[in-house]
Design an enzyme around this catalytic site. Structure first.
Site, PDB file in Angstrom:
ATOM      1  N   HIS A 125       0.817  -1.221   0.000  1.00 55.27           N
ATOM      2  CA  HIS A 125       0.000   0.000   0.000  1.00 55.27           C
ATOM      3  C   HIS A 125       0.851   1.271   0.000  1.00 55.27           C
ATOM      4  CE1 HIS A 125       0.395  -0.102   4.544  1.00 55.27           C
ATOM      5  NE2 HIS A 125       0.448   1.197   4.348  1.00 55.27           N
ATOM      6  N   ASP A 156       0.027  -7.562   1.366  1.00 56.39           N
ATOM      7  CA  ASP A 156       0.489  -6.185   1.527  1.00 56.39           C
ATOM      8  C   ASP A 156       2.008  -6.108   1.575  1.00 56.39           C
ATOM      9  OD1 ASP A 156       0.356  -3.477   1.665  1.00 56.39           O
ATOM     10  OD2 ASP A 156      -0.357  -3.366   3.742  1.00 56.39           O
ATOM     11  N   SER A 232       4.736   2.643   7.897  1.00 58.48           N
ATOM     12  CA  SER A 232       4.395   1.477   7.087  1.00 58.48           C
ATOM     13  C   SER A 232       5.571   1.021   6.241  1.00 58.48           C
ATOM     14  CB  SER A 232       3.218   1.792   6.167  1.00 58.48           C
ATOM     15  OG  SER A 232       2.038   1.962   6.911  1.00 58.48           O
TER      16      SER A 232
END
Length: 381
Positions: A125, A156, A232
């Site tokens: 993402h 992911d 992230s």
């Protein structure tokens, strides 16, 4: 009087001898538990600073060793508009000989180098839809361009490649299966663009499933090490400086709850990512949860067993097979289903296009259903 004095002297001598033996044995026991480091004179007892992971600089040492391999990832997405509908009108711009206006969105994330030749691991993402990806690497005056080698939406995960022209520092991958709840961990990343921010905490839980928007995560590590937007894709490290997780998600309604993809998951798909092989995942198109006490009462079941169907996606294999909301799947492809996780595991073990049987309880009646396994579409849980 003389006799009593001799008796007292003997008792004191014996007591001293026993105490000496006990002290020596105790010291040997402590030495066995905490052996002196190599090079210590006389093999003395280790101090607190010498014990692994206990010294005041233990975390600082890990950070100094690993930070150079942690990178900041910047992305740009061309949205094709400026925000002004009149100025953006293509006929207007063509009439006046103006180039087409474009607006760009920028994003920030984290990642870490996993090999000297420039492979970088991050979240899918972080780079999804990016038209341009640049990576900030410690020791370089300019950001380096990066390209996506492979990506896995469901997990992911994304693998990037840098062409740095020289060997780069990289992080070793640890075994997340061996980490225990309560073990210390370190997160390094770029929350809110604050590069190389370090936070610490412990593993709070393992095997957590969560849903974020349209993505369903499974088997995540939960940690109380602070993770924020921009973290992230960054590494979650143990005290040996090994990566045990990839920081991925936070609970927006709580403080101190973050989640990371375990390295055991990465190990299964890393070669596929390097070869840009897109994994094919079996799917039947149901949302389920484990049967609880409320379901027992409302459905008239005998015990908390099976996977309760709470939703069926229209046009999915489950829909075509006639599964309905409120069904309880008790067996799938000859596998007994004790809870929702059992069903997920049983589906994963199937081959796409295979026809399997499921035993389902509906209105207290047991029935057999035939389901044809399909490939999971993108963007569907």
């Amino acid at each position: 009087m003389y006799t009593n004095w001799r008796r007292t002297l003997v008792i004191v001598a014996v007591a001293a001898l026993i105490a000496g033996v006990m002290f020596a044995g105790g010291c040997q026991l402590v030495k066995d538990l905490y052996p002196a480091k190599q090079g210590d004179e006389g093999g003395g007892l280790a101090t607190a600073e010498q014990l692994p992971g206990v010294g005041p600089d233990a975390i600082a040492d890990v950070v100094s060793q690993t930070s150079p391999a942690v990178v900041k990832i910047s992305t740009r997405i061309n949205t094709g508009a400026s925000g002004n509908p009149f100025v953006d009108d293509p006929f207007f711009r063509q009439f006046f000989g103006l180039p087409q206006r474009q607006r760009e969105q920028e994003g920030l994330g984290s990642g870490f180098i996993i090999s000297a030749d420039g492979y970088v691991l991050t979240n899918e993402h972080v780079v999804d839809g990016a038209d341009e990806i640049t990576v900030t690497v410690t020791g370089f005056d300019q950001d380096l361009p990066a390209r996506v080698v492979g990506a896995d939406y469901d997990l992911d995960l994304a693998l990037l490649k840098l062409d740095a022209g020289k060997d780069l520092p990289f992080l070793p991958m640890g075994n997340s299966d061996q980490i225990r709840v309560g073990n210390w961990v370190i997160a390094i990343g770029n929350p809110y663009g604050l590069d190389h921010t370090v936070t610490t905490g412990v593993i709070s839980a393992k095997g957590r499933p969560i849903a974020v928007n349209d993505r369903q995560y499974e088997n995540l590590l939960q940690t109380d090490a602070s993770i924020n937007p921009g973290n992230s894709g960054g590494p979650l490290l143990n005290l040996r400086g090994e990566v045990v997780g990839i920081n991925t998600a936070i609970n927006a309604e709580a403080q101190g709850i973050g989640f990371a993809i375990p390295t055991s998951t990465v190990a299964r798909v890393l070669e596929d990512l390097k070869n840009n092989v897109i994994a094919v995942r079996p799917w039947i198109g149901v949302q389920v949860r484990s049967v609880d006490e409320d379901a027992i009462r409302s459905l008239g079941l005998d015990k908390a067993e099976g996977a309760l169907v709470v939703g069926v996606i229209s046009g999915s294999p489950a829909d075509k097979a006639g599964l309905r909301q409120g069904d309880v799947i008790m067996e799938f492809n000859a596998n007994k289903i004790g809870n929702a996780d059992d069903l997920v595991a049983a589906i994963k073990a199937c081959q796409v296009n295979a026809s399997v049987n499921a035993l389902v309880v509906r209105k207290k009646e047991l029935r057999s259903v035939s389901i044809t396994i399909a490939e999971k579409p993108r963007n569907i849980n």
